[in-house]
Design an enzyme around this catalytic site. Structure first.
Site, PDB file in Angstrom:
ATOM      1  N   TYR A 114       0.726  -1.025   0.238  1.00  0.00           N
ATOM      2  CA  TYR A 114       0.023   0.139   0.083  1.00  0.00           C
ATOM      3  C   TYR A 114       0.938   1.161  -0.086  1.00  0.00           C
ATOM      4  O   TYR A 114       1.868   1.255   0.980  1.00  0.00           O
ATOM      5  CB  TYR A 114      -0.953  -0.030   1.377  1.00  0.00           C
ATOM      6  CG  TYR A 114      -1.932  -1.285   1.026  1.00  0.00           C
ATOM      7  CD1 TYR A 114      -3.116  -1.129   0.342  1.00  0.00           C
ATOM      8  CD2 TYR A 114      -1.604  -2.168   1.832  1.00  0.00           C
ATOM      9  CE1 TYR A 114      -4.002  -2.128   0.154  1.00  0.00           C
ATOM     10  CE2 TYR A 114      -2.504  -3.352   1.468  1.00  0.00           C
ATOM     11  CZ  TYR A 114      -3.815  -3.013   0.755  1.00  0.00           C
ATOM     12  OH  TYR A 114      -4.575  -4.227   0.634  1.00  0.00           O
ATOM     13  N   SER A 115       0.632   2.210  -1.120  1.00  0.00           N
ATOM     14  CA  SER A 115       1.388   3.204  -0.873  1.00  0.00           C
ATOM     15  C   SER A 115       1.047   4.183   0.400  1.00  0.00           C
ATOM     16  O   SER A 115       0.112   4.354   0.857  1.00  0.00           O
ATOM     17  CB  SER A 115       0.967   4.159  -2.086  1.00  0.00           C
ATOM     18  OG  SER A 115       0.922   3.318  -3.320  1.00  0.00           O
ATOM     19  N   CYS A 296       0.168   6.794 -10.890  1.00  0.00           N
ATOM     20  CA  CYS A 296      -0.071   5.772  -9.888  1.00  0.00           C
ATOM     21  C   CYS A 296      -1.832   5.507  -9.794  1.00  0.00           C
ATOM     22  O   CYS A 296      -2.521   6.399  -9.721  1.00  0.00           O
ATOM     23  CB  CYS A 296       0.373   6.365  -8.395  1.00  0.00           C
ATOM     24  SG  CYS A 296       0.254   4.853  -6.843  1.00  0.00           S
ATOM     25  N   GLU A 336       3.757   3.786 -10.760  1.00  0.00           N
ATOM     26  CA  GLU A 336       3.638   2.758  -9.748  1.00  0.00           C
ATOM     27  C   GLU A 336       2.035   2.366  -9.957  1.00  0.00           C
ATOM     28  O   GLU A 336       1.192   3.159  -9.486  1.00  0.00           O
ATOM     29  CB  GLU A 336       3.872   3.119  -8.519  1.00  0.00           C
ATOM     30  CG  GLU A 336       3.624   1.968  -7.080  1.00  0.00           C
ATOM     31  CD  GLU A 336       4.813   2.118  -6.298  1.00  0.00           C
ATOM     32  OE1 GLU A 336       6.048   1.758  -6.286  1.00  0.00           O
ATOM     33  OE2 GLU A 336       4.365   2.725  -5.387  1.00  0.00           O
ATOM     34  N   TYR A 338      -1.123  -0.938 -10.198  1.00  0.00           N
ATOM     35  CA  TYR A 338      -1.353  -2.007  -9.518  1.00  0.00           C
ATOM     36  C   TYR A 338      -2.419  -2.723 -10.167  1.00  0.00           C
ATOM     37  O   TYR A 338      -3.396  -2.094 -10.497  1.00  0.00           O
ATOM     38  CB  TYR A 338      -1.179  -2.389  -8.107  1.00  0.00           C
ATOM     39  CG  TYR A 338      -1.935  -0.954  -7.380  1.00  0.00           C
ATOM     40  CD1 TYR A 338      -3.215  -0.878  -7.092  1.00  0.00           C
ATOM     41  CD2 TYR A 338      -1.136   0.402  -6.880  1.00  0.00           C
ATOM     42  CE1 TYR A 338      -3.604   0.133  -6.653  1.00  0.00           C
ATOM     43  CE2 TYR A 338      -1.600   1.450  -6.477  1.00  0.00           C
ATOM     44  CZ  TYR A 338      -3.010   1.347  -6.220  1.00  0.00           C
ATOM     45  OH  TYR A 338      -3.480   2.441  -5.575  1.00  0.00           O
TER      46      TYR A 338
HETATM   47  P1  FAD Z   1      -7.039 -10.154  -2.682  1.00  0.00           P
HETATM   48  O1  FAD Z   1      -7.544 -10.959  -1.410  1.00  0.00           O
HETATM   49  O2  FAD Z   1      -5.667 -10.170  -3.025  1.00  0.00           O
HETATM   50  O3  FAD Z   1      -8.203 -10.436  -3.952  1.00  0.00           O
HETATM   51  C1  FAD Z   1      -7.657  -9.636  -5.111  1.00  0.00           C
HETATM   52  C2  FAD Z   1      -9.162  -9.573  -5.950  1.00  0.00           C
HETATM   53  O4  FAD Z   1      -9.444 -10.771  -6.303  1.00  0.00           O
HETATM   54  C3  FAD Z   1     -10.211  -8.902  -5.040  1.00  0.00           C
HETATM   55  O5  FAD Z   1     -10.806  -7.908  -6.000  1.00  0.00           O
HETATM   56  C4  FAD Z   1     -11.165 -10.126  -4.693  1.00  0.00           C
HETATM   57  O6  FAD Z   1     -12.535  -9.544  -4.555  1.00  0.00           O
HETATM   58  C5  FAD Z   1     -10.804 -10.988  -6.048  1.00  0.00           C
HETATM   59  N1  FAD Z   1     -11.058 -12.391  -5.727  1.00  0.00           N
HETATM   60  C6  FAD Z   1     -11.011 -12.921  -4.472  1.00  0.00           C
HETATM   61  N2  FAD Z   1     -11.251 -14.279  -4.496  1.00  0.00           N
HETATM   62  C7  FAD Z   1     -11.781 -14.582  -5.887  1.00  0.00           C
HETATM   63  C8  FAD Z   1     -12.165 -15.938  -6.491  1.00  0.00           C
HETATM   64  N3  FAD Z   1     -12.281 -16.863  -6.199  1.00  0.00           N
HETATM   65  N4  FAD Z   1     -12.525 -15.322  -7.967  1.00  0.00           N
HETATM   66  C9  FAD Z   1     -12.383 -14.414  -8.283  1.00  0.00           C
HETATM   67  N5  FAD Z   1     -11.899 -13.241  -7.558  1.00  0.00           N
HETATM   68  C10 FAD Z   1     -11.620 -13.296  -6.329  1.00  0.00           C
HETATM   69  N6  FAD Z   1      -4.367  -0.654  -2.860  1.00  0.00           N
HETATM   70  C11 FAD Z   1      -5.108   0.339  -2.379  1.00  0.00           C
HETATM   71  O7  FAD Z   1      -6.249   0.335  -1.926  1.00  0.00           O
HETATM   72  N7  FAD Z   1      -4.334   1.420  -2.184  1.00  0.00           N
HETATM   73  C12 FAD Z   1      -3.052   1.689  -2.004  1.00  0.00           C
HETATM   74  O8  FAD Z   1      -2.403   2.770  -1.984  1.00  0.00           O
HETATM   75  C13 FAD Z   1      -2.416   0.767  -2.836  1.00  0.00           C
HETATM   76  N8  FAD Z   1      -0.945   0.782  -3.129  1.00  0.00           N
HETATM   77  C14 FAD Z   1      -0.556  -0.134  -3.905  1.00  0.00           C
HETATM   78  C15 FAD Z   1       0.934  -0.072  -4.267  1.00  0.00           C
HETATM   79  C16 FAD Z   1       1.735  -0.939  -4.995  1.00  0.00           C
HETATM   80  C17 FAD Z   1       3.055  -0.739  -5.127  1.00  0.00           C
HETATM   81  C18 FAD Z   1       0.913  -2.372  -5.367  1.00  0.00           C
HETATM   82  C19 FAD Z   1       1.713  -3.258  -6.144  1.00  0.00           C
HETATM   83  C20 FAD Z   1      -0.416  -2.370  -4.981  1.00  0.00           C
HETATM   84  C21 FAD Z   1      -1.245  -1.378  -4.225  1.00  0.00           C
HETATM   85  N9  FAD Z   1      -2.497  -1.376  -3.800  1.00  0.00           N
HETATM   86  C22 FAD Z   1      -3.064  -0.498  -3.227  1.00  0.00           C
HETATM   87  C23 FAD Z   1      -3.078  -2.804  -4.187  1.00  0.00           C
HETATM   88  C24 FAD Z   1      -3.102  -3.833  -2.836  1.00  0.00           C
HETATM   89  O9  FAD Z   1      -1.647  -4.222  -2.707  1.00  0.00           O
HETATM   90  C25 FAD Z   1      -3.911  -4.942  -2.973  1.00  0.00           C
HETATM   91  O10 FAD Z   1      -3.679  -5.801  -4.220  1.00  0.00           O
HETATM   92  C26 FAD Z   1      -5.454  -4.653  -3.093  1.00  0.00           C
HETATM   93  O11 FAD Z   1      -5.703  -3.918  -1.646  1.00  0.00           O
HETATM   94  C27 FAD Z   1      -6.489  -5.832  -3.042  1.00  0.00           C
HETATM   95  O12 FAD Z   1      -5.664  -7.023  -1.920  1.00  0.00           O
HETATM   96  P2  FAD Z   1      -6.799  -7.711  -1.021  1.00  0.00           P
HETATM   97  O13 FAD Z   1      -5.962  -8.620  -0.408  1.00  0.00           O
HETATM   98  O14 FAD Z   1      -7.869  -7.067  -0.615  1.00  0.00           O
HETATM   99  O15 FAD Z   1      -7.589  -8.564  -2.225  1.00  0.00           O
END
Ligand code: FAD
Length: 338
Positions: A114-115, A296, A336, A338
């Site tokens: 997360y940024s 971003c 950046e 994602y």
């Molecule tokens: P996950 O559990 O990883 O799931 C990912 C997606 O898949 C979700 O939409 C979920 O609903 C879906 N999913 C889950 N299970 C299934 C299934 N069986 N079938 C289909 N789909 C499914 N995010 C921010 O909000 N703010 C930031 O500032 C931010 N900064 C970032 C900076 C960088 C450098 C990077 C790489 C990423 C950043 N992100 C940011 C994104 C963050 O890291 C996560 O990827 C994001 O919050 C989703 O993670 P999660 O664990 O909630 O979802």
């Protein structure tokens, strides 16, 4: 890093001040206790001090929904207490290790990045907190025609549901791609965001226009923020941008692309690249003069941005690939997504 004791905090920081700490109204003599020497020296920017095997445990100070009722999805501002033991620079990210194990193999959930959405001083100016701007990831099931809670995003829901005191295992700080080249205080910044991609720019803008830092004192350029969201309820931190426009009308500029409420010049939805395109002449001139451009947010923004820049470059008789190569070589191009 120079460490000076903070005596009091800016009144402007009180909006997000942790409720357990007093909100002082006297201004600090100087907000410089987390500066390098000189302040723009990036040779000791902290990177990956905490790793998966040796994570840092932070504590949530507060979690707040920051979008209106008609926003598409939910975005939260989350302040995490690190007691001053997990320093970072504006533009870096923190890793979050959500609790629990994966269903598929029983292994711990992986780290999500997360940024960081605050400056190094944190919203309360103590240098002991950092903030995240997190969009709750939900899964819309086309068959159910409803959200399927079994498939909701693990880490974003953990963060958006966290209450004060929730422990958060963290890694990082990560990344140096989004740092500001502060040794050149005349640098123009063009900051392009979709949704939570705004996070690093909030750190930049607080550092340049809100705090009493050496970087703020020195800054003579123009920082131009482009934010793309779906509707006006989904705008993020608008009150803060309006305050910076008021305090720094010559150095801060703001443009919104609100896709479901505005039309682009071709009569389609207004996406962030359409808004940037409206100013393409000025942007190309700025870039030719050494401006740094940052992108971003969602990965999906980049093809549209690149297509737009390419068509403008071609119109101007430029070789797009060479032009881009030049920007990258001069470190003016920061991405950046994602
Ligand atoms: P996950 O559990 O990883 O799931 C990912 C997606 O898949 C979700 O939409 C979920 O609903 C879906 N999913 C889950 N299970 C299934 C299934 N069986 N079938 C289909 N789909 C499914 N995010 C921010 O909000 N703010 C930031 O500032 C931010 N900064 C970032 C900076 C960088 C450098 C990077 C790489 C990423 C950043 N992100 C940011 C994104 C963050 O890291 C996560 O990827 C994001 O919050 C989703 O993670 P999660 O664990 O909630 O979802």
């Amino acid at each position: 890093m120079k460490v000076v004791t903070a005596l009091a905090f800016l009144a402007s920081a009180a909006a997000f001040a942790p409720s357990s700490k007093p909100a002082f109204t006297t201004q600090l003599a100087a907000e410089d206790f987390l500066e390098a020497e000189p302040y723009y020296d990036q040779s000791n920017v902290p990177v990956n001090q905490f790793k998966i095997k040796t994570p840092f445990t932070g504590k949530v100070v507060s979690q707040k929904r920051i979008v209106g009722p008609k926003a598409t999805g939910e975005t939260c501002h989350i302040i995490i207490d690190h007691e001053g033991d997990f320093p970072y620079w504006e533009g870096q990210s923190w890793g979050v290790m959500p609790p629990g194990n994966r269903e598929k193999d029983g292994k711990p959930h992986s780290v999500r990045l997360y940024s960081i959405a605050s400056s190094r001083y944190g919203d309360d100016m103590t240098g002991k907190t950092g903030s995240l701007c997190v969009r709750r990831a939900n899964y819309w099931c086309p068959e159910l025609n409803a959200e399927d809670p079994a498939k909701k995003g693990i880490c974003s829901n953990f963060l958006c549901d966290s209450g004060p005191g929730t422990e958060v295992k963290m890694t990082g700080p990560a990344g140096k791609v989004m740092l500001m080249p502060e040794e050149e205080p005349d640098t123009d910044y063009i900051m392009v965001a979709t949704g939570t991609g705004i996070a690093p720019y909030r750190g930049f803008i607080r550092r340049l226009f809100v705090e009493d830092t050496p970087a703020a004192k020195a800054y003579k350029g123009q920082a131009w923020l482009f934010l793309g969201v779906a509707n006006s309820d989904a705008l993020l931190y608008d009150d803060e941008w309006q305050a910076s426009l008021k305090s720094h009308p010559d150095n801060f500029r703001l443009d919104y692309a609100i896709s479901r409420e505005q039309e682009n010049t071709k009569g389609g939805k207004m996406y962030v690249q359409d808004k940037v395109e409206e100013y393409s002449d000025e942007i190309f001139t700025k870039l030719n003069n050494g401006a740094h451009i940052y992108f971003c947010g969602l990965k999906g923004m980049m093809p549209g941005i690149q297509d737009m820049l390419k068509s403008v470059a071609v119109e101007k008789g430029l070789d797009y690939d060479e032009w881009l190569k030049g920007l990258k070589k001069a470190k003016q191009w920061h991405v950046e997504v994602y």
